[in-house]
Design an enzyme around this catalytic site. Structure first.
Site, PDB file in Angstrom:
ATOM      1  N   LYS A 122       0.782  -1.192   0.060  1.00 37.81           N
ATOM      2  CA  LYS A 122       0.052   0.052   0.069  1.00 37.81           C
ATOM      3  C   LYS A 122       0.810   1.289  -0.096  1.00 37.81           C
ATOM      4  CE  LYS A 122      -4.483  -1.680   1.659  1.00 37.81           C
ATOM      5  NZ  LYS A 122      -5.352  -1.619   2.653  1.00 37.81           N
ATOM      6  N   LYS A 206      -5.066  -9.565  -7.198  1.00 37.04           N
ATOM      7  CA  LYS A 206      -6.240  -9.778  -6.461  1.00 37.04           C
ATOM      8  C   LYS A 206      -7.278  -8.898  -6.907  1.00 37.04           C
ATOM      9  CE  LYS A 206      -6.009  -7.885  -2.593  1.00 37.04           C
ATOM     10  NZ  LYS A 206      -5.681  -7.337  -1.252  1.00 37.04           N
ATOM     11  N   LYS A 209     -10.660  -2.958  -4.877  1.00 37.60           N
ATOM     12  CA  LYS A 209     -11.427  -1.581  -4.872  1.00 37.60           C
ATOM     13  C   LYS A 209     -10.346  -0.682  -5.726  1.00 37.60           C
ATOM     14  CE  LYS A 209     -13.223  -2.216  -0.163  1.00 37.60           C
ATOM     15  NZ  LYS A 209     -13.042  -1.972   1.119  1.00 37.60           N
TER      16      LYS A 209
HETATM   17  P1  TYM Z   1     -10.900  -4.956   3.592  1.00 35.66           P
HETATM   18  O1  TYM Z   1     -11.860  -3.853   3.577  1.00 35.66           O
HETATM   19  O2  TYM Z   1      -9.880  -4.715   2.654  1.00 35.66           O
HETATM   20  O3  TYM Z   1     -11.749  -6.258   3.019  1.00 35.66           O
HETATM   21  C1  TYM Z   1     -12.632  -6.809   3.579  1.00 35.66           C
HETATM   22  C2  TYM Z   1     -12.484  -8.050   3.543  1.00 35.66           C
HETATM   23  O4  TYM Z   1     -12.700  -8.624   2.314  1.00 35.66           O
HETATM   24  C3  TYM Z   1     -11.779  -9.515   1.781  1.00 35.66           C
HETATM   25  N1  TYM Z   1     -11.438  -9.643   0.651  1.00 35.66           N
HETATM   26  C4  TYM Z   1     -11.221 -10.552  -0.275  1.00 35.66           C
HETATM   27  N2  TYM Z   1     -11.555 -11.710  -0.175  1.00 35.66           N
HETATM   28  C5  TYM Z   1     -11.026 -12.597  -1.271  1.00 35.66           C
HETATM   29  N3  TYM Z   1     -10.936 -11.974  -2.437  1.00 35.66           N
HETATM   30  C6  TYM Z   1     -10.587 -10.813  -2.558  1.00 35.66           C
HETATM   31  N4  TYM Z   1     -10.128 -10.342  -3.643  1.00 35.66           N
HETATM   32  C7  TYM Z   1     -10.805  -9.958  -1.604  1.00 35.66           C
HETATM   33  N5  TYM Z   1     -10.444  -8.375  -1.181  1.00 35.66           N
HETATM   34  C8  TYM Z   1     -10.832  -8.350   0.022  1.00 35.66           C
HETATM   35  C9  TYM Z   1     -10.785  -9.180   3.047  1.00 35.66           C
HETATM   36  O5  TYM Z   1      -9.894 -10.393   3.176  1.00 35.66           O
HETATM   37  C10 TYM Z   1     -11.417  -8.838   4.306  1.00 35.66           C
HETATM   38  O6  TYM Z   1     -11.775  -9.941   4.813  1.00 35.66           O
HETATM   39  N6  TYM Z   1      -7.907  -4.960   7.476  1.00 35.66           N
HETATM   40  C11 TYM Z   1      -9.546  -5.417   6.922  1.00 35.66           C
HETATM   41  C12 TYM Z   1     -10.546  -4.726   7.746  1.00 35.66           C
HETATM   42  C13 TYM Z   1     -10.387  -5.013   9.363  1.00 35.66           C
HETATM   43  C14 TYM Z   1     -10.579  -6.387  10.030  1.00 35.66           C
HETATM   44  C15 TYM Z   1     -10.292  -6.021  11.515  1.00 35.66           C
HETATM   45  C16 TYM Z   1     -10.833  -7.412   9.429  1.00 35.66           C
HETATM   46  C17 TYM Z   1     -10.031  -4.309  10.243  1.00 35.66           C
HETATM   47  N7  TYM Z   1     -10.215  -4.852  11.538  1.00 35.66           N
HETATM   48  C18 TYM Z   1     -10.456  -7.059  12.146  1.00 35.66           C
HETATM   49  C19 TYM Z   1     -11.076  -8.468  10.347  1.00 35.66           C
HETATM   50  C20 TYM Z   1     -10.874  -8.509  11.802  1.00 35.66           C
HETATM   51  C21 TYM Z   1      -9.363  -4.887   5.485  1.00 35.66           C
HETATM   52  O7  TYM Z   1      -8.819  -4.011   5.306  1.00 35.66           O
HETATM   53  O8  TYM Z   1     -10.512  -5.510   4.818  1.00 35.66           O
END
Ligand code: TYM
Length: 344
Positions: A122, A206, A209
């Site tokens: 990032k 991957k 967004k």
């Molecule tokens: P974020 O907002 O980037 O993504 C949300 C969830 O979607 C999953 N994800 C995917 N799964 C499969 N294929 C993909 N291409 C893909 N892109 C995203 C992510 O793995 C995630 O589960 N750090 C986290 C948010 C967070 C969090 C937490 C999660 C903050 N605190 C505590 C669990 C527990 C994040 O940025 O997800």
């Protein structure tokens, strides 16, 4: 001889996860996270939040952030989360996340954070211009999880390393303060064909967004025509689908489409191959497009109708934040005592 075997956590099982309100949700978020949340709420006490504190580690327009938070909440509800079963809330409304995160910043080691690959991705070439929050982001994530003493964390594969760090922080805290079994070692729930959905334009990247091409992803708000067009235009190779998973594994774009089919249909990739082996994408893509429209278009429609009543979403978020605080506040009170703060 002292016995160093960690004392297992004896508290209740609890699910926690979150999604950042930093752009439109896509099929990867849906299959890697939202679908699992909706399933788990029937099995365990479930806490699902909107990660707005995490979102501001990169610039977010203050005029849009609250609405983006409502959109994620609407997506949770549209995917089947039930506020009577799951606690749904905005992260910033429960101050204990940030409070515990500070204490964890003093538990986590720089060397641990230096290994985090997501920060490297990032921050890219502009590490020194990244926010400090982007660097310490996984420590806040550990606090999100452990402030509820969550035992199970449903996420996509890209979060695996952050979960390992959470386990390290829990272990070091328990050890340093002599309270074995105080924090659990949370288990990531990653398995299944939806754990790593790839871009529709490039099977080695991957689905994300931040990809500049909208054709790389299916957004949860795409209508039926857009979903079908994106599946039709997805990059593939000219070969028919193979018989075995080994052969499929060598063809990233084909593997991804079969994985998406499997995850949407609630089947394994092997089961999908058993039906489509020997058939070309001329047959497979229309079947996938129909399935995707069938499963996703109603989610987008439900999101739009929920967003027409923002007051109801706000009511759900407020009630969720109150319930979440009731669980988080005692943890932070105990932690402050353990650390030895005045008045704790
Ligand atoms: P974020 O907002 O980037 O993504 C949300 C969830 O979607 C999953 N994800 C995917 N799964 C499969 N294929 C993909 N291409 C893909 N892109 C995203 C992510 O793995 C995630 O589960 N750090 C986290 C948010 C967070 C969090 C937490 C999660 C903050 N605190 C505590 C669990 C527990 C994040 O940025 O997800």
């Amino acid at each position: 001889m002292t016995d160093h075997t960690p004392v297992p956590y004896a508290g209740p099982t609890r699910v926690l996860s979150g999604v950042q309100p930093s752009g439109a949700l896509h099929l990867g978020n849906y299959l890697g996270a939202l679908v699992k949340f909706a399933r788990l709420q029937h099995e365990m006490d479930t806490f699902i939040f909107v990660a707005d504190l995490h979102a501001i580690t990169v610039w977010q327009d203050p005029a849009l952030l609250a609405q983006q938070t409502r959109e994620i909440a609407a997506a949770y509800l549209a995917a089947g989360l039930d506020p009577a079963k799951a606690t749904i809330f905005p992260q910033s409304a429960v101050r204990e996340h940030a409070e515990l995160a500070w204490i964890f910043q003093c538990v986590a080691r720089l060397g641990w954070l230096d290994r985090m690959t997501q920060f490297k991705e990032k921050s890219g070439k502009h590490k020194e211009r990244s926010s400090v929050g982007l660097y310490t982001y996984p420590v806040l994530q550990a606090a999100d999880i452990l402030v509820y003493k969550a035992t199970h964390v449903p996420v996509g594969e890209d979060q695996k390393q952050h979960l390992e760090l959470t386990r390290d922080i829990a272990g070091k805290f328990n050890h340093d303060f002599g309270v074995q079994g105080f924090f659990p070692q949370p288990e990531p729930l990653i398995q299944g064909p939806g754990a790593r959905i790839m871009s529709l334009r490039d099977g080695s990247a991957k689905m994300s967004k931040s990809d500049p091409s909208d054709y790389s992803r299916i957004n949860l708000t795409d209508d039926a025509d857009a979903i079908a067009a994106k599946v039709r235009k997805a990059r593939t190779d000219p070969e028919p689908l193979p018989e075995t998973l080994e052969e499929l594994g060598a063809r990233p774009e084909a593997d991804n489409l079969v994985g998406i089919f499997a995850a949407l249909a609630g089947r394994t990739k092997a089961e999908v191959l058993a039906e489509y082996a020997g058939k070309g994408f001329g047959t497979f893509k229309p079947a996938l497009a129909d399935l995707a429209v069938d499963k996703l278009a109603p989610v987008g429609e439900r999101m739009r109708s929920l967003l027409a009543d923002p007051a109801e979403i706000d009511r759900i978020l407020k009630a969720g934040a109150e319930r979440a605080s009731e669980v988080a506040a005692p943890t932070v009170a105990e932690v402050k005592k353990l650390v030895g703060f005045w008045g704790a």
